[in-house]
Design a protein around this motif. Structure first.
Motif, short mmCIF file in Angstrom:
data_model
loop_
_atom_site.label_atom_id
_atom_site.label_comp_id
_atom_site.label_asym_id
_atom_site.label_seq_id
_atom_site.Cartn_x
_atom_site.Cartn_y
_atom_site.Cartn_z
N GLY A 92 13.68 30.71 18.95
CA GLY A 92 14.70 31.25 19.83
C GLY A 92 16.05 30.58 19.82
O GLY A 92 17.06 31.24 19.62
N LYS A 93 16.13 29.26 20.02
CA LYS A 93 17.44 28.61 20.14
C LYS A 93 18.21 28.60 18.83
O LYS A 93 19.41 28.82 18.79
N SER A 94 17.52 28.28 17.75
CA SER A 94 18.13 28.25 16.42
C SER A 94 17.02 28.38 15.40
O SER A 94 15.84 28.28 15.75
N PRO A 95 17.35 28.58 14.13
CA PRO A 95 16.30 28.70 13.11
C PRO A 95 15.84 27.36 12.57
O PRO A 95 15.00 27.31 11.68
N TYR A 96 16.36 26.25 13.11
CA TYR A 96 16.13 24.94 12.50
C TYR A 96 15.19 24.05 13.32
O TYR A 96 15.17 24.10 14.55
N LEU A 97 14.45 23.20 12.60
CA LEU A 97 13.60 22.18 13.20
C LEU A 97 14.03 20.81 12.68
O LEU A 97 14.61 20.70 11.60
N TYR A 98 13.70 19.77 13.46
CA TYR A 98 14.02 18.41 13.04
C TYR A 98 12.91 17.48 13.51
O TYR A 98 12.46 17.58 14.66
N PRO A 99 12.42 16.56 12.65
CA PRO A 99 11.32 15.69 13.04
C PRO A 99 11.76 14.56 13.96
O PRO A 99 12.82 13.97 13.76
N ARG B 165 17.64 36.00 2.12
CA ARG B 165 18.10 34.79 2.81
C ARG B 165 18.43 35.09 4.28
O ARG B 165 18.10 34.30 5.17
N ILE B 166 19.09 36.20 4.52
CA ILE B 166 19.43 36.57 5.90
C ILE B 166 18.16 36.88 6.69
O ILE B 166 18.04 36.51 7.87
N LYS B 167 17.20 37.53 6.05
CA LYS B 167 15.92 37.80 6.70
C LYS B 167 15.20 36.49 7.05
O LYS B 167 14.61 36.36 8.13
N LEU B 168 15.26 35.50 6.15
CA LEU B 168 14.65 34.20 6.43
C LEU B 168 15.30 33.56 7.65
O LEU B 168 14.60 33.01 8.51
N TYR B 169 16.61 33.62 7.73
CA TYR B 169 17.32 33.05 8.88
C TYR B 169 16.85 33.73 10.17
O TYR B 169 16.53 33.06 11.15
N SER B 170 16.81 35.06 10.15
CA SER B 170 16.41 35.81 11.35
C SER B 170 14.96 35.54 11.73
O SER B 170 14.63 35.38 12.90
N GLU B 171 14.08 35.49 10.72
CA GLU B 171 12.66 35.22 10.99
C GLU B 171 12.46 33.81 11.53
O GLU B 171 11.65 33.58 12.42
N SER B 172 13.24 32.85 10.99
CA SER B 172 13.15 31.47 11.48
C SER B 172 13.66 31.38 12.92
O SER B 172 13.07 30.69 13.76
N LEU B 173 14.73 32.10 13.21
CA LEU B 173 15.27 32.11 14.57
C LEU B 173 14.28 32.72 15.55
O LEU B 173 14.11 32.25 16.67
N ALA B 174 13.57 33.76 15.09
CA ALA B 174 12.64 34.47 15.97
C ALA B 174 11.45 33.60 16.39
O ALA B 174 10.82 33.85 17.42
N ARG B 175 11.15 32.56 15.62
CA ARG B 175 9.98 31.74 15.91
C ARG B 175 10.15 30.92 17.18
O ARG B 175 9.22 30.72 17.94
#
Length: 402
Positions: free
Chosen positions: A207-214, A195-205
């Motif tokens: 930069g600002k945060s690991p989250y997207l919103y439509p 789970r922590i790796k997913l957070y970090s990998e999402s953030l790396a995509r």
């Protein structure tokens, strides 16, 4: 939402799908309400919105707001099925955690850990070592385990190995691993590390945060999967009441609506359609706040998530705050929408009926996707495979694979 996603996936898999919804819109309880006047009516605010709120059509207010992990399961579903062609996304500008009455940016990289005000100097070094361990961890390479057995060592013991304090444990488990309670501490550590790796990998995509919103709100997601279902022969019927679930010899065989019966072999529905076959497992409270300014101490972000860990406010479960704004085409110019949610603190339907779980308090889609995958496995008899969801060129364009 879940039912729309599953109808699209099942249509791609060759199932004949009829999707009936009692509502005049897609997505059920996870829809986006527009115009703003409809939101006021929904909550029986008879006076309606004041003029200062701008045009009602400029608002798309999510009833159950959630962000997408940039490298998470729902994004993979969108990419593999190419539903992304119907949607536009923005990166959420920040992820924050509450500690001791203040809001701090969530550190998830070595550099951020060293610069964070969440920890003292020695704590930063220990947390940095922990992040390096997680980043290098590979469950298929025992050389990266550093004496940890991912199947038997508890997460509590991993924290103890790196000598992490309670505040660091709080934001690691709740703001990075995104657990709602502390039950995970005594479970094998593998899932938490992933789970922590997913957070970090999402953030790396991004930069600002690991989250997207439509853009235009979460209501765009079920509409996208409805289009996918239609391309593969699925049929949608909005404003279609469900009067009864038809059972024969203990099995579901159809759905009755307005005097007609649609026969089926399998049925997917949310709990509200079969209230006598589900039990209440908990309750979530949500508060919608319309603001004329960003949330304080978030660097004037147009969007953000704030997680308030349970231990910080003497609760058994976390409090989540997500904020979006006019920048996402969900509010009038200069307006912000902040929604706080948490589990109220104060089993299983018949196997032939595939009933989705109610939406939890989290502001991300990972638990939603887990429910989607679980329903898929029970219906199809095999685990969900992202590769099988890839749309081929000739599915849409009539051409062979390139």
């Amino acid at each position: 939402m879940k039912e729309c996603i599953l109808s699209g996936i099942m249509s791609v898999n060759g199932k004949k799908v009829l999707h009936m919804d009692r509502n005049p819109y897609y997505g059920g309880e996870s829809s986006s309400i527009t115009p703003l006047e409809e939101l006021y009516k929904r909550f029986q605010l008879l006076e309606g919105p004041p003029e200062s709120m701008g045009r009602g059509r400029d608002w798309n207010v999510d009833l159950i707001p959630k962000f997408l992990m940039a490298n998470g399961q729902l994004v993979k579903m969108l990419l593999y099925t190419e539903v992304t062609r119907y949607l536009d996304f923005k990166v959420v500008e920040g992820s924050f955690v509450y500690k001791g009455g203040k809001i701090y940016k969530v550190p998830s990289t070595e550099t951020e850990a060293l610069a964070s005000n969440l920890m003292g100097m020695f704590e930063k070094r220990r947390f940095r070592k922990f992040l390096v361990f997680v980043a290098n961890f590979d469950e298929n390479d025992p050389k990266t385990f550093e004496g940890v057995d991912p199947q038997t060592t508890s997460m509590r013991d991993v924290y103890r190995k790196f000598d992490l304090g309670q505040d660091v444990i709080d934001f690691t488990g709740h703001a990075l691993a995104l657990y709602r309670t502390d039950d995970y501490l005594d479970q094998p550590c593998l899932e938490t590390i992933n789970r922590i790796k997913l957070y970090s990998e999402s953030l790396a995509r991004y930069g600002k945060s690991p989250y997207l919103y439509p853009l235009y709100g979460l209501g765009e997601l079920p509409q996208g999967f409805a289009r996918l279902s239609a391309i593969y022969g699925g049929t949608y019927m909005l404003n279609k009441p469900v009067d009864d679930i038809i059972m024969e010899n203990g099995k579901v065989v159809g759905v009755k609506s307005e005097g007609e019966v649609a026969r089926c072999k399998q049925l997917i529905c949310d709990p509200s359609y079969i209230p006598d076959r589900v039990r209440k497992a908990g309750q979530v409270i949500r508060i919608i706040c319309i603001l004329s300014h960003p949330i304080k101490n978030t660097n004037d972000a147009n969007s953000c998530q704030i997680i308030i860990p349970q231990n910080q406010v003497n609760r058994k479960s976390d409090i989540y705050v997500c904020m979006i704004s006019y920048a996402h085409n969900v509010a009038a110019q200069g307006k912000y929408i902040a929604i706080a949610s948490t589990t109220v603190e104060t089993a299983e339907p018949e196997k032939e009926v595939f009933c989705s779980c109610s939406y939890d308090a989290t502001t991300h889609f990972e638990t939603t996707c887990n429910d989607i995958k679980d329903i898929y496995k029970r219906m199809a008899g095999s685990a969900f495979d992202f590769e099988n969801m890839k749309r081929k060129q000739n599915d849409v364009f009539g051409e062979a694979d390139q």
